[in-house]
Design an enzyme around this catalytic site. Structure first.
Site, PDB file in Angstrom:
ATOM      1  N   HIS A  12       0.800  -1.234   0.000  1.00 27.51           N
ATOM      2  CA  HIS A  12       0.000   0.000   0.000  1.00 27.51           C
ATOM      3  C   HIS A  12       0.829   1.278   0.000  1.00 27.51           C
ATOM      4  CE1 HIS A  12       1.056  -0.049   4.223  1.00 27.51           C
ATOM      5  NE2 HIS A  12       0.438   1.100   4.431  1.00 27.51           N
ATOM      6  N   ARG A  13       2.143   1.156   0.124  1.00 29.12           N
ATOM      7  CA  ARG A  13       3.009   2.336   0.068  1.00 29.12           C
ATOM      8  C   ARG A  13       3.676   2.489  -1.300  1.00 29.12           C
ATOM      9  NH1 ARG A  13       5.085   3.964   5.147  1.00 29.12           N
ATOM     10  NH2 ARG A  13       3.347   4.110   6.626  1.00 29.12           N
ATOM     11  N   GLY A  14       3.507   1.518  -2.167  1.00 30.01           N
ATOM     12  CA  GLY A  14       4.163   1.560  -3.474  1.00 30.01           C
ATOM     13  C   GLY A  14       3.428   2.421  -4.486  1.00 30.01           C
ATOM     14  N   TYR A 137      11.487 -12.328 -13.784  1.00 31.47           N
ATOM     15  CA  TYR A 137      10.331 -11.588 -13.259  1.00 31.47           C
ATOM     16  C   TYR A 137       9.059 -12.011 -13.986  1.00 31.47           C
ATOM     17  CZ  TYR A 137       7.343  -7.584 -12.085  1.00 31.47           C
ATOM     18  OH  TYR A 137       6.309  -6.780 -11.651  1.00 31.47           O
ATOM     19  N   ASN A 166       3.398  -0.363 -18.616  1.00 32.15           N
ATOM     20  CA  ASN A 166       4.361   0.436 -17.848  1.00 32.15           C
ATOM     21  C   ASN A 166       3.627   1.552 -17.103  1.00 32.15           C
ATOM     22  OD1 ASN A 166       6.950  -0.722 -19.060  1.00 32.15           O
ATOM     23  ND2 ASN A 166       5.860  -0.047 -20.882  1.00 32.15           N
ATOM     24  N   LEU A 167       3.862   1.620 -15.797  1.00 36.74           N
ATOM     25  CA  LEU A 167       3.158   2.598 -14.964  1.00 36.74           C
ATOM     26  C   LEU A 167       4.099   3.695 -14.495  1.00 36.74           C
ATOM     27  CD1 LEU A 167       1.158   0.073 -12.761  1.00 36.74           C
ATOM     28  CD2 LEU A 167       0.317   1.326 -14.757  1.00 36.74           C
ATOM     29  N   ARG A 248       7.155   2.166 -26.318  1.00 35.68           N
ATOM     30  CA  ARG A 248       6.602   1.825 -25.020  1.00 35.68           C
ATOM     31  C   ARG A 248       5.260   2.517 -24.792  1.00 35.68           C
ATOM     32  NH1 ARG A 248       9.649  -1.589 -25.435  1.00 35.68           N
ATOM     33  NH2 ARG A 248      11.315  -2.302 -24.033  1.00 35.68           N
ATOM     34  N   ASP A 320      18.442  -2.637 -25.526  1.00 35.60           N
ATOM     35  CA  ASP A 320      17.172  -1.941 -25.704  1.00 35.60           C
ATOM     36  C   ASP A 320      16.043  -2.615 -24.942  1.00 35.60           C
ATOM     37  OD1 ASP A 320      17.405   0.384 -27.286  1.00 35.60           O
ATOM     38  OD2 ASP A 320      17.718  -0.831 -29.090  1.00 35.60           O
TER      39      ASP A 320
END
Length: 357
Positions: A12-14, A137, A166-167, A248, A320
C-alpha cells in the site's frame, strides 16, 4: 462490495498500492488494512499466516512485488524470480486458506513473449520465448496469474489477475540503480538541468532525499559529479541506454488504480472468459492505454517539461530490451473501463510531483 468490508492492500506504500488505497478511500471504503515491509515481511510465510489469522480480510489486493528496470532485472535475476514467487505463494495461499471473497493480483505485460504480435492480446501468453532481460520476473508473474486461474477452476474462488502496462505517477521509484525507464529518465534530466544551471543546492537536496550508491548531498562536488556521470548525468548532456527506438506504452498510476477498483467492484472470474469455452485459460486482463511512443520521444517530452537545454544521447552498446510492448485493451474496454490521462499531461504532472517531493 460493502463500504465497511475489510480490504487488505499488500504493497500500500508503493506506486500502484498507494494509488489504489487513495482511490478506495475516495470511493468511501472505510476498513482498509495495510502493512509496511518493516511491519510485515511478505517473504515470511509464518508472518503472513499470522497476519491473516489476526486480520481476516474479506478482500485482498496484491500490489506488492519486487520490481525494477532493465538494469536491475539483468543484475538481480534470482531476486526477481525468488522474491516474487514467495510473495505470491504466501499472500494468495493465505487468501485461499482464510476464505477471502475476492482477490486482485497485479502482474505486468512483460509476461508476453518477446516477439508477440502487436498489440498483445491476452491469448499471446506462453506462445513463444520471453525477453531474456526480464525472464525471471515474467515467469514469476505468469506463475501468479496461473495460481489465481487454477484456484478459480479447482475451488471456485474469485481471483482476478490484471496485467498493467508500464506505470508511472506519484510515489514512483526514482532511485537510479533500480527504477523503471520513465522515472529514471525524469530524474536524470532534472539533475542534468540543475548542473547546467549551477543549482548545487537542488542537486544536494535531491541526493539527500535519494542517495545514489551511498553518495548523498553532503559529498564533495567531485564525488557527486563522478557518481552522476556513472549514470549518464552531465551538465551538457544525458546519456541513456539503448538506441531510443523501442516503443513503449505508459499508464498513469492513479488510472491503473481506478481500473483496479473498477474490476474489483464489477468484474468476476466468470466475466474474464467466453461462456462455453472448453479449455479455460488466459483469463487475465490487460490494463493500458493502447497507445505508444518511442523512448526517444519520451525523452524529448521530459526534456521539454523540465526545460533542459542540454542534449540527449543514446548508447547503442547497451541493451534496448523488447522493441515493442503494446497492449491490446479490447477486453478491458468491453468490460467498461477506458483511460483518460495522455502521456503529455502525465509527464507534466509527474515532474510537478517530483519537484514538490
Amino acid at each position: 462490495m460493502d463500504k465497511t468490508a475489510k480490504i487488505y492492500v499488500a504493497g500500500h506504500r508503493g506506486l500502484v498500492g498507494s494509488a489504489i488505497w487513495k482511490n478506495l478511500q475516495a470511493k468511501g471504503y472505510t476498513n482498509l488494512v495495510g502493512r509496511t515491509h518493516a511491519e510485515l515481511d511478505l517473504l515470511d510465510g509464518v508472518a503472513v499466516r499470522t497476519f491473516f489469522d489476526e486480520e481476516r480480510p474479506e478482500y485482498v489486493i496484491l500490489a506488492a512485488a519486487h520490481v525494477g528496470g532493465i538494469m536491475a532485472n539483468s543484475r538481480y535475476r534470482a531476486d526477481f524470480i525468488y522474491q516474487n514467487l514467495q510473495i505470491q505463494q504466501n499472500v494468495i495461499g493465505e487468501s485461499f486458506r482464510h476464505g477471502v471473497k475476492k482477490l486482485l493480483f497485479l502482474g505486468s505485460t512483460c509476461i508476453y513473449p518477446r516477439d508477440a504480435e502487436q498489440p498483445m492480446k491476452e491469448e499471446a501468453l506462453l506462445t513463444s520465448p520471453l525477453e531474456y532481460t526480464n525472464e525471471p520476473y515474467a515467469i514469476a508473474k505468469i506463475a501468479g496469474l496461473k495460481l489465481c486461474e487454477s484456484f478459480n477452476l479447482q475451488y471456485g474462488t474469485n481471483y482476478i489477475a490484471v496485467m498493467p502496462t508500464n506505470l508511472y505517477g506519484p510515489n514512483d521509484n526514482f532511485h537510479l540503480e533500480n527504477s523503471h525507464v520513465l522515472p529514471a529518465m525524469l530524474r536524470k534530466i532534472y539533475l542534468a538541468n540543475c548542473l547546467l544551471n549551477g543549482n548545487w543546492e537542488a542537486v544536494r537536496k535531491d541526493l539527500n532525499r535519494r542517495p545514489v550508491e551511498g553518495v548523498n548531498g553532503s559529498a564533495a562536488e567531485e564525488e557527486i559529479l563522478r557518481i552522476l556521470g556513472k549514470y549518464g548525468i552531465f551538465a551538457d548532456r544525458v546519456e541513456l541506454w539503448g538506441t531510443g527506438k523501442p516503443l513503449r506504452e505508459f499508464l498513469w498510476s492513479e488510472e491503473m488504480a481506478d481500473a483496479s477498483v473498477y474490476i474489483l467492484e464489477r468484474v468476476d472470474f466468470k466475466d474474464t472468459y467466453a461462456a462455453g469455452e472448453r479449455d479455460i485459460r488466459n483469463c487475465h486482463i490487460n490494463i493500458g492505454t493502447g497507445k505508444e511512443l518511442t523512448i526517444a520521444e519520451l525523452a524529448a517530452l521530459i526534456k521539454r517539461a523540465v526545460g533542459y537545454e542540454g542534449t540527449i544521447r543514446f548508447d547503442a552498446s547497451k541493451p534496448d530490451g523488447t522493441m515493442r510492448k503494446l497492449t491490446d485493451v479490447s477486453k478491458l474496454h468491453a468490460l467498461g473501463w477506458h483511460h483518460q490521462i495522455e502521456i503529455e499531461e502525465g509527464v507534466a504532472r509527474l515532474y510537478q510531483w517530483y519537484l514538490q517531493h
